[in-house]
Design a protein around this motif. Structure first.
Motif: not given
Length: 271
Positions: A72-90
């Motif tokens: 549910a929060m994947q897009h928010f977490l991917n923008v604010f919690w990790i860098k672009k090169s990070g392992y994606k939430f979701g």
């Protein structure tokens, strides 16, 4: 016997209207039935195991809610919690804490992500690292591999790729829908011309580390097994050479193979 967790993956793209309809139906059914089921679950847990039963039941609930939050929060977490090169939430099969732990290991947390991670660590030491789930549904960011561990006189059999100049444990990629034992047998037969004895195959563990592969892969994950074999080890002489390494040769290996060597040393398989 090797038991694999089965996961669902759609064979074709979902109809967006069907997705919306099923989402609404699931919400209605959840609101109508969850309170009754939850209360019944509490009493059932008390009846079966007392306070321990309640703890186990609520822990399962917490993990499921965490998995829902990861989607549910994947897009928010991917923008604010990790860098672009990070392992994606979701990943629907993974918790927020697990994805947080992977980014902790990769060093791809943002300032906010580090703050959340440190906050969780105050409550539960190394929470995110201990929450990493190695049985998640496969994603393009994780290279899922199998490796055969063979040790003689405290040294590990390693393959040297003459073309790439790299050292690695023998094995290859997993194949969806096929048992680990069967696939590993195929890889070792192809690379070394021997037959692993599947009935005595022993699971050793799953290991993850940052990859040297090209994007979108971020993480190498190796599931390791030991097994006896029949035949004579015969690699392709033009491309591959068999070498025997001990722990002092650790720096020649990939990051994930270094972790495997650490495990073998700690378990006193090698020195």
């Amino acid at each position: 016997m090797i038991i694999k967790k089965q996961v669902y993956s759609a064979d074709k793209k979902a109809n967006p209207l069907i997705g919306i309809l099923l989402f609404l139906i699931s919400i209605i059914l959840f609101l109508a039935t969850a309170p009754i089921g939850f209360v019944f679950g509490l009493f059932h847990s008390i009846y079966k195991k007392g306070i321990i039963g309640i703890g186990e039941y609520l822990l399962k609930m917490a993990i499921s809610i965490d998995q829902l939050g990861n989607v549910a929060m994947q897009h928010f977490l991917n923008v604010f919690w990790i860098k672009k090169s990070g392992y994606k939430f979701g990943n629907r099969d993974e918790t927020i804490s697990s994805a947080l732990g992977r980014n902790n290991k990769l060093g791809t947390l943002t300032f906010l992500g580090k703050f959340i991670d440190n906050l969780l660590n105050l409550i539960d030491k190394d929470h995110s690292l201990n929450s990493i789930d190695y049985y998640i549904e496969p994603t393009p960011e994780v290279l899922d591999l199998l490796s055969w561990i063979h040790i003689i006189d405290l040294e590990v059999l390693i393959l040297f790729d003459k073309n790439k100049g790299t050292f690695s444990l023998p094995g290859g990629g997993k194949i969806k829908g096929k048992p680990d034992a069967t696939v590993l047998h195929w890889h070792i037969k192809e690379k070394l011309n021997i037959d692993l004895e599947i009935p005595n195959m022993e699971y050793l563990g799953i290991f993850e580390a940052q990859t040297a592969s090209k994007k979108p892969v971020l993480i190498d994950r190796k599931t390791c097994y030991s097994a006896n074999y029949t035949g004579i080890i015969t690699p392709d002489p033009l491309n591959t050479e068999v070498v025997w390494l001990n722990y002092s040769d650790r720096e020649k290996l990939s990051e994930v193979d270094k972790l495997i060597f650490d495990f073998l040393k700690e378990s006193e398989y090698i020195h």
